[in-house]
Write a protein that holds these residues in place. Structure first.
Motif, PDB file in Angstrom:
ATOM      1  N   VAL A  14      27.724  45.661  44.212  1.00  0.00           N
ATOM      2  CA  VAL A  14      29.084  46.093  43.917  1.00  0.00           C
ATOM      3  C   VAL A  14      29.123  46.566  42.485  1.00  0.00           C
ATOM      4  O   VAL A  14      28.838  45.799  41.569  1.00  0.00           O
ATOM      5  N   GLN A  15      29.437  47.812  42.264  1.00  0.00           N
ATOM      6  CA  GLN A  15      29.424  48.384  40.932  1.00  0.00           C
ATOM      7  C   GLN A  15      30.832  48.571  40.416  1.00  0.00           C
ATOM      8  O   GLN A  15      31.766  48.800  41.177  1.00  0.00           O
ATOM      9  N   SER A  16      30.975  48.479  39.093  1.00  0.00           N
ATOM     10  CA  SER A  16      32.251  48.807  38.476  1.00  0.00           C
ATOM     11  C   SER A  16      32.630  50.224  38.866  1.00  0.00           C
ATOM     12  O   SER A  16      31.835  51.143  38.776  1.00  0.00           O
ATOM     13  N   GLY A  17      33.849  50.386  39.307  1.00  0.00           N
ATOM     14  CA  GLY A  17      34.308  51.685  39.762  1.00  0.00           C
ATOM     15  C   GLY A  17      34.009  51.948  41.221  1.00  0.00           C
ATOM     16  O   GLY A  17      34.367  52.999  41.737  1.00  0.00           O
ATOM     17  N   GLN A  18      33.367  50.990  41.925  1.00  0.00           N
ATOM     18  CA  GLN A  18      32.947  51.220  43.303  1.00  0.00           C
ATOM     19  C   GLN A  18      33.604  50.288  44.307  1.00  0.00           C
ATOM     20  O   GLN A  18      33.272  50.340  45.496  1.00  0.00           O
ATOM     21  N   LEU A  19      34.496  49.405  43.880  1.00  0.00           N
ATOM     22  CA  LEU A  19      35.238  48.611  44.848  1.00  0.00           C
ATOM     23  C   LEU A  19      36.115  49.544  45.665  1.00  0.00           C
ATOM     24  O   LEU A  19      36.549  50.590  45.189  1.00  0.00           O
ATOM     25  N   GLY A  20      36.411  49.151  46.899  1.00  0.00           N
ATOM     26  CA  GLY A  20      37.172  50.037  47.766  1.00  0.00           C
ATOM     27  C   GLY A  20      38.573  50.313  47.274  1.00  0.00           C
ATOM     28  O   GLY A  20      39.125  51.381  47.519  1.00  0.00           O
ATOM     29  N   ASN A  21      39.172  49.351  46.591  1.00  0.00           N
ATOM     30  CA  ASN A  21      40.557  49.483  46.157  1.00  0.00           C
ATOM     31  C   ASN A  21      40.617  49.671  44.648  1.00  0.00           C
ATOM     32  O   ASN A  21      40.074  48.861  43.885  1.00  0.00           O
ATOM     33  N   ALA A  22      41.281  50.731  44.190  1.00  0.00           N
ATOM     34  CA  ALA A  22      41.310  51.065  42.768  1.00  0.00           C
ATOM     35  C   ALA A  22      42.044  50.020  41.944  1.00  0.00           C
ATOM     36  O   ALA A  22      41.700  49.774  40.784  1.00  0.00           O
ATOM     37  N   VAL A  23      43.068  49.392  42.517  1.00  0.00           N
ATOM     38  CA  VAL A  23      43.796  48.350  41.795  1.00  0.00           C
ATOM     39  C   VAL A  23      42.882  47.159  41.533  1.00  0.00           C
ATOM     40  O   VAL A  23      42.843  46.607  40.422  1.00  0.00           O
ATOM     41  N   LEU A  24      42.122  46.752  42.551  1.00  0.00           N
ATOM     42  CA  LEU A  24      41.197  45.634  42.375  1.00  0.00           C
ATOM     43  C   LEU A  24      40.072  45.990  41.425  1.00  0.00           C
ATOM     44  O   LEU A  24      39.624  45.150  40.629  1.00  0.00           O
ATOM     45  N   ASP A  25      39.599  47.227  41.474  1.00  0.00           N
ATOM     46  CA  ASP A  25      38.547  47.649  40.562  1.00  0.00           C
ATOM     47  C   ASP A  25      39.021  47.564  39.114  1.00  0.00           C
ATOM     48  O   ASP A  25      38.303  47.101  38.227  1.00  0.00           O
ATOM     49  N   ARG A  26      40.243  47.999  38.882  1.00  0.00           N
ATOM     50  CA  ARG A  26      40.827  47.922  37.540  1.00  0.00           C
ATOM     51  C   ARG A  26      40.960  46.457  37.099  1.00  0.00           C
ATOM     52  O   ARG A  26      40.648  46.108  35.951  1.00  0.00           O
ATOM     53  N   ALA A  27      41.414  45.603  38.006  1.00  0.00           N
ATOM     54  CA  ALA A  27      41.592  44.189  37.678  1.00  0.00           C
ATOM     55  C   ALA A  27      40.272  43.545  37.276  1.00  0.00           C
ATOM     56  O   ALA A  27      40.210  42.752  36.329  1.00  0.00           O
ATOM     57  N   LEU A  28      39.203  43.863  37.999  1.00  0.00           N
ATOM     58  CA  LEU A  28      37.894  43.301  37.676  1.00  0.00           C
ATOM     59  C   LEU A  28      37.404  43.799  36.327  1.00  0.00           C
ATOM     60  O   LEU A  28      36.867  43.023  35.518  1.00  0.00           O
ATOM     61  N   ASP A  29      37.580  45.080  36.042  1.00  0.00           N
ATOM     62  CA  ASP A  29      37.124  45.629  34.765  1.00  0.00           C
ATOM     63  C   ASP A  29      37.853  44.995  33.582  1.00  0.00           C
ATOM     64  O   ASP A  29      37.265  44.744  32.533  1.00  0.00           O
ATOM     65  N   ILE A  30      39.144  44.713  33.734  1.00  0.00           N
ATOM     66  CA  ILE A  30      39.894  44.034  32.674  1.00  0.00           C
ATOM     67  C   ILE A  30      39.363  42.615  32.486  1.00  0.00           C
ATOM     68  O   ILE A  30      39.140  42.152  31.365  1.00  0.00           O
ATOM     69  N   GLU A  31      39.136  41.931  33.593  1.00  0.00           N
ATOM     70  CA  GLU A  31      38.663  40.539  33.538  1.00  0.00           C
ATOM     71  C   GLU A  31      37.332  40.434  32.803  1.00  0.00           C
ATOM     72  O   GLU A  31      37.091  39.476  32.060  1.00  0.00           O
ATOM     73  N   LEU A  32      36.463  41.427  33.008  1.00  0.00           N
ATOM     74  CA  LEU A  32      35.135  41.391  32.415  1.00  0.00           C
ATOM     75  C   LEU A  32      35.085  42.017  31.036  1.00  0.00           C
ATOM     76  O   LEU A  32      34.030  42.050  30.400  1.00  0.00           O
ATOM     77  N   THR A  38      31.220  39.665  43.172  1.00  0.00           N
ATOM     78  CA  THR A  38      30.325  40.471  42.339  1.00  0.00           C
ATOM     79  C   THR A  38      29.219  39.653  41.697  1.00  0.00           C
ATOM     80  O   THR A  38      28.386  40.196  40.961  1.00  0.00           O
ATOM     81  N   GLY A  39      29.208  38.354  41.938  1.00  0.00           N
ATOM     82  CA  GLY A  39      28.162  37.506  41.391  1.00  0.00           C
ATOM     83  C   GLY A  39      28.423  37.020  39.985  1.00  0.00           C
ATOM     84  O   GLY A  39      27.576  36.331  39.402  1.00  0.00           O
ATOM     85  N   GLU A  40      29.594  37.317  39.412  1.00  0.00           N
ATOM     86  CA  GLU A  40      29.865  36.925  38.033  1.00  0.00           C
ATOM     87  C   GLU A  40      29.973  35.412  37.884  1.00  0.00           C
ATOM     88  O   GLU A  40      29.564  34.853  36.872  1.00  0.00           O
ATOM     89  N   LEU A  41      30.529  34.720  38.872  1.00  0.00           N
ATOM     90  CA  LEU A  41      30.616  33.265  38.779  1.00  0.00           C
ATOM     91  C   LEU A  41      29.226  32.640  38.818  1.00  0.00           C
ATOM     92  O   LEU A  41      28.953  31.655  38.129  1.00  0.00           O
ATOM     93  N   GLU A  42      28.344  33.204  39.626  1.00  0.00           N
ATOM     94  CA  GLU A  42      26.978  32.688  39.670  1.00  0.00           C
ATOM     95  C   GLU A  42      26.265  32.915  38.337  1.00  0.00           C
ATOM     96  O   GLU A  42      25.475  32.086  37.887  1.00  0.00           O
ATOM     97  N   LYS A  43      26.546  34.039  37.689  1.00  0.00           N
ATOM     98  CA  LYS A  43      25.951  34.297  36.379  1.00  0.00           C
ATOM     99  C   LYS A  43      26.386  33.236  35.376  1.00  0.00           C
ATOM    100  O   LYS A  43      25.598  32.771  34.555  1.00  0.00           O
ATOM    101  N   ARG A  44      27.654  32.861  35.433  1.00  0.00           N
ATOM    102  CA  ARG A  44      28.141  31.813  34.534  1.00  0.00           C
ATOM    103  C   ARG A  44      27.388  30.510  34.785  1.00  0.00           C
ATOM    104  O   ARG A  44      26.976  29.818  33.856  1.00  0.00           O
TER     105      ARG A  44
END
Length: 604
Positions: free
Chosen positions: A29-47, A71-77
């Motif tokens: 799952v890549q930044s800018g590649q989530l199916g929903n643009a609102v969710l993609d924006r939310a993830l980019d802000i979070e990160l 996206t595996g970010e929790l596992e990275k933590r």
């Protein structure tokens, strides 16, 4: 990745780079590649990839945590922290627990009954008007994966609980897929004791999202849920669910929904069920999108719902940022809270960011009279301004506490704050309205307004406030400080929720509190209940009760990297038909000495 301060560039900018390895069947799952643009924006802000813009509202935390897991970010933590191992679990068929009270706050009873070390947080609790011993609670629930909805039931006033996951996951989204996530559970009873629950359903890597409702007929009392459609063998059927909203649109996401029934038997619209939510939509203009409050109603027990209509409207108190024809559109909203008066009037309060000054937001309210067709936007009156919200708490990220990018926190806690969705309203039988929220207007020390959460140190003097209206919400009193430093010192109180007794004699306000012991500097916290008498006067009397039997430990990446940074977007307070307060919150006192989140309940 370079960490930047919050400078608010253009909303919904195109973002590229940074690849994440997710949990969806090994898919990338890549930044800018989530199916929903609102969710993609939310993830980019979070990160911290992009910065939040002035006035922009944030997608709810339960949804964002689902994205972090996928996206595996929790596992990275978790990979960055040495696993200290966990104590063995209880050898029982369930994991009930209660912390015994040492004072007047009552026992703290664990609501969710699973034995997993998975997060339960962000609560609702409601009482059956026909039976005050019958309670329903709900929470964001991760026992079967980030993030789902869980619901709980009690038939003895909250002394013991059963729990479950709802029958939402047979629902087919508008793109033909079943949902893999649910967030922001909500519940209500009508005047006959029928119960309703709802949640936002979505599929991580597709466009679709939906807002759905299930029912529990009286006297089932929330022990299980079924279709709200009046079909033969209704209680044996999971589907069809009631559908408030459903879209297969990459530019739209439904978020932060609540439902409420008209539970007054004498009301002209008794047993109607109402829904409000935030409709995020990508668009053009200087902000690049908007997030107005929408409304829908069911007049047949949740089976069918009217088309959603925008109700947040326009006001001279608002300055439109997005591409709106009305320069005073109040369209940067989040955190609607609907209630119903005994006469059938519907009131909806929400947070609004259409203001010219950074961090200076406002709480607003709209209403629809009982004689009007509330399914029409034109029937709604307002919005009227309740008061300012000084949302200037320190800004993340802070890796040590778990405070994410694009969010605001109160170090040494990393729990994300959202003043907008922490705002609640209530009404007594005489029609007096009460609004409660928390903000940072009295903040100080190195917790400087809009400073860095990575360098801020306590004291962080966040406070709780309320206002009242004697005019049906059209005008509001001056703001009353509930947590003065003369009593609590320079300490943080946040995430309040509230309810008023039917006779109006007591306004109950519960909140997270760092005023006990050394919690302001160590990050432990408690739940305090403020009972306000004569609240709708200039001379209120406030009594404070410590609800938690002991302080909750600070949840940070070093002791739980998978849950750090999130205590929920709100807790909950309700009042039963006897006038007793009911309090539900996320508690970090895990079983067997763990530090993890579960839902607890008290009826002091």
């Amino acid at each position: 990745m370079k960490i930047r301060a919050l400078t608010y560039p253009v909303l919904f900018a195109v973002v590229v780079g940074l690849t994440f390895f997710g949990a969806l069947g090994g898919a990338r799952v890549q930044s800018g590649q989530l199916g929903n643009a609102v969710l993609d924006r939310a993830l980019d802000i979070e990160l911290g990839i992009v910065d939040r813009q002035q006035g922009e509202q944030l997608v709810s935390s339960g949804v964002v945590y689902t994205l972090l897991a996928a996206t595996g970010e929790l596992e990275k933590r978790a990979d960055k922290v040495k696993d200290k191992g966990q104590p063995s679990s209880n050898k029982t068929t369930g994991c009930a627990n209660a912390f015994s009270a040492g004072g007047t706050g009552g026992n703290n009873v664990r609501v969710n009954q699973d034995c997993s070390l998975r997060r339960q947080a962000e609560e609702v609790v409601v009482a059956n008007p026909t039976n005050p011993d019958n309670l329903i609670a709900g929470q964001n629930d991760s026992r079967i994966g980030f993030n789902h909805c869980g619901y709980d039931f009690s038939f003895d006033g909250g002394k013991t609980w059963g729990d479950q996951t709802p029958p939402f996951y047979q629902f087919i989204l508008a793109d033909g897929h079943t949902a893999d996530a649910c967030s922001d559970p909500t519940a209500t009873f009508d005047s006959q004791g029928n119960a309703y629950v709802a949640g936002v359903l979505f599929d991580i890597n597709s466009n679709a999202s939906a807002f759905v409702v299930a029912k529990s007929n009286a006297p089932i009392g929330g022990a299980f849920y079924h279709t709200p459609a009046g079909l033969s063998f209704q209680t044996y059927r999971d589907v069809p669910l009631g559908v408030v909203a459903s879209d297969n649109n990459a530019s739209v996401f439904h978020d932060k929904e609540f439902i409420v029934a008209d539970a007054t038997a004498s009301s002209p619209k008794h047993d109607n069920v109402y829904a409000t939510w935030t409709r995020f939509e990508v668009g053009s203009g200087p902000v690049g999108g908007h997030s107005p409050i929408f409304f829908s109603q069911s007049t047949n027990g949740g089976a069918t719902w009217s088309a959603g209509v925008e109700i947040s409207g326009a006001s001279s108190a608002c300055t439109a940022f997005s591409n709106e024809p009305n320069p005073n559109s109040c369209d940067q909203d989040q955190g609607s809270h609907p209630i119903v008066g005994t006469d059938g009037t519907i009131y909806v309060a929400f947070g609004n960011g259409n203001t010219p000054l950074l961090g200076i937001n406002q709480h607003m309210i709209v209403k629809c009279p009982p004689t009007a067709n509330c399914a029409l936007s034109a029937s709604w009156m307002g919005p009227y301004k309740i008061g300012n919200d000084i949302g200037t708490q320190p800004l993340g990220p802070n890796a040590a506490t778990g405070c994410p990018g694009g969010r605001q926190c109160l170090p040494p806690n990393g729990y994300r704050l959202d003043d907008f969705v922490e705002g609640s309203i209530s009404i007594d039988n005489a029609g007096k309205l009460y609004a409660v929220w928390a903000d940072f207007r009295n903040g100080g020390g190195t917790c400087t307004p809009l400073g860095s959460a990575a360098t801020a140190t306590p004291p962080c003097n966040n406070d709780v406030f309320y206002a009242y209206s004697l005019t049906g919400g059209t005008t509001w009193s001056a703001t009353t400080l509930v947590t003065p430093s003369t009593l609590f010192g320079q300490t943080a109180q946040w995430m309040p929720w509230s309810a008023v007794s039917q006779d109006g004699k007591k306004l109950y306000i519960a909140y997270y509190d760092r005023s006990y012991g050394s919690c302001e500097t160590t990050g432990c916290n408690d739940i305090t209940l403020a009972t306000v008498e004569s609240a709708a006067t200039t001379s209120p009397s406030i009594k404070y009760t410590r609800i938690t039997t002991s302080s909750m430990p600070n949840l940070v990446p070093s002791n739980n990297p998978l849950q750090a940074g999130f205590l929920g977007d709100y807790m909950w307070v309700a009042v039963d038909s006897k006038g007793n307060p009911l309090i539900a919150w996320a508690d970090t006192r895990g079983l067997n000495g763990t530090v993890e989140e579960d839902v607890y309940f008290a009826n002091p």
